[in-house]
Enzyme design. Sequence first.
Site, PDB file in Angstrom:
ATOM      1  N   HIS A 129       0.850  -1.181   0.000  1.00  0.00           N
ATOM      2  CA  HIS A 129       0.000   0.000   0.000  1.00  0.00           C
ATOM      3  C   HIS A 129       0.891   1.237   0.000  1.00  0.00           C
ATOM      4  O   HIS A 129       2.050   1.183   0.432  1.00  0.00           O
ATOM      5  CB  HIS A 129      -0.891   0.021   1.245  1.00  0.00           C
ATOM      6  CG  HIS A 129      -2.053  -0.934   1.189  1.00  0.00           C
ATOM      7  ND1 HIS A 129      -3.033  -0.861   0.227  1.00  0.00           N
ATOM      8  CD2 HIS A 129      -2.386  -1.983   1.987  1.00  0.00           C
ATOM      9  CE1 HIS A 129      -3.930  -1.822   0.427  1.00  0.00           C
ATOM     10  NE2 HIS A 129      -3.560  -2.524   1.492  1.00  0.00           N
ATOM     11  N   CYS A 143       0.047   2.974  -4.311  1.00  0.00           N
ATOM     12  CA  CYS A 143      -0.653   4.204  -4.656  1.00  0.00           C
ATOM     13  C   CYS A 143       0.214   5.411  -4.357  1.00  0.00           C
ATOM     14  O   CYS A 143       1.023   5.412  -3.442  1.00  0.00           O
ATOM     15  CB  CYS A 143      -1.951   4.317  -3.883  1.00  0.00           C
ATOM     16  SG  CYS A 143      -3.253   3.348  -4.641  1.00  0.00           S
TER      17      CYS A 143
END
Length: 434
Positions: free
Chosen positions: A248, A298
């Site tokens: 992430h 991301c």
Amino acid sequence: MEERHRKILQRNRSSLVKDLDPSALYDGLIEKGVFTQDMVDEIKSCATRREQARKLVVDLETRGSRAFPLFLQCLQETEQHSLAELLRNGAPAVQLQPATPTQAVRPVLQPLPVSSPMDVDKQRKDDVPVYPMPRPSTTPTPSPEGEYRLRPQGRTRRDSIQSYKMDASPCGHCLIINNVEFDPQSELSNRRGSNIDCDKLESRFKALNFIVDVKTNLKQRQIKHELSALSKKDHSQYDCCVVIMLSHGTEVSHNRFPGAVYGVDGQHVPVQYITNYLNGQHCPSLQGKPKLFFIQACGGGERDTGFEVSPDEVEPSVGGADDQTDAIPTSSSSDSLSTSDELDARATLPTPSDILVSYSTFPGYVSWRDTQSGSWYVETLDRILDENAATDDLVTMLMMVNHEVSQNSAKGLYKQMPGSFNFLRKLLYFQTQA
């Protein structure tokens, strides 16, 4: 060289790299004035015949209008008739005119502009034409290089451009950190499909002759420990180093490289810290050698819905129903970043040499991952490396990745745009199996 001749060389580069005997051509190319002795010496410095052939063909494209027919003559004189015929079939008849004996005028070299992904929206659409790349088929097709290696008119390419030395065996270390299962207290979801990405990249970089080390489900402290251990290795016998982060990600304030990746404990490590472990100061044995970072995470929480284009500018590709993002909500979206953060990033951005950071998504936006087939970015990167590493340099291949990923749509709506910060000083060609 005329554009039609350059395209013939580009379309047939794979065959030339495979079959050309460059050592037989050097004397003739010097005698005919196609290359200088210094240029031939530089080509000879490449370790293998394939690398010499590749560099000869790339440098040939930068020579004058007589270079192509003179190259055909050299092929005939050295009895490389099949290659000469291959190139001649794609070229109209050319009448050689005697060279006018004038004083040599060396071109004035202009520095090439350096831009980051932040500058993409500032470029005019008509500066460089971009053509859709055909989707892959099961039958071999000519290299798509001609569709991507377009040079703006008027830009001068130096004849002395070099490639990184990439002939060590093994080529170097590749560290993959794959975070899949996150601690419940971190409030981060598990990243289903990431193991598919990890397996693909492990196999790919082993095929590119790297020593691959995979670490799974690391906390922030453990990520820093692995990076520190990598920086303390002796890389003097190797030519390159690769770090791949699958996790992430989020936005953070930065003064070098944007973004951060999370450990499974919910604590993040900024990308600029990750790159610092391998810079010239902290890892002297990698000075002057390419250090590559691939970030599948991301860059923030924004979801890009794209913009309308004419139907002939896009090849629609719709993502699956299982598409997920690697985004973590932040206190502010990319549209509400403080002015001071943006100015600081521009004013203090250094130029660390020999570093390339490839991001799966444009800074500030989410990165999509299919739980069944892996992330868009890694799936495309793996295939492009498989199909083009034998003939194309890394930056050209990353442009291919950018183009293909930009055609995808998640849930029929959301888009993704990869990008990179490139501080490499030379072209980088991976080792490939003959």
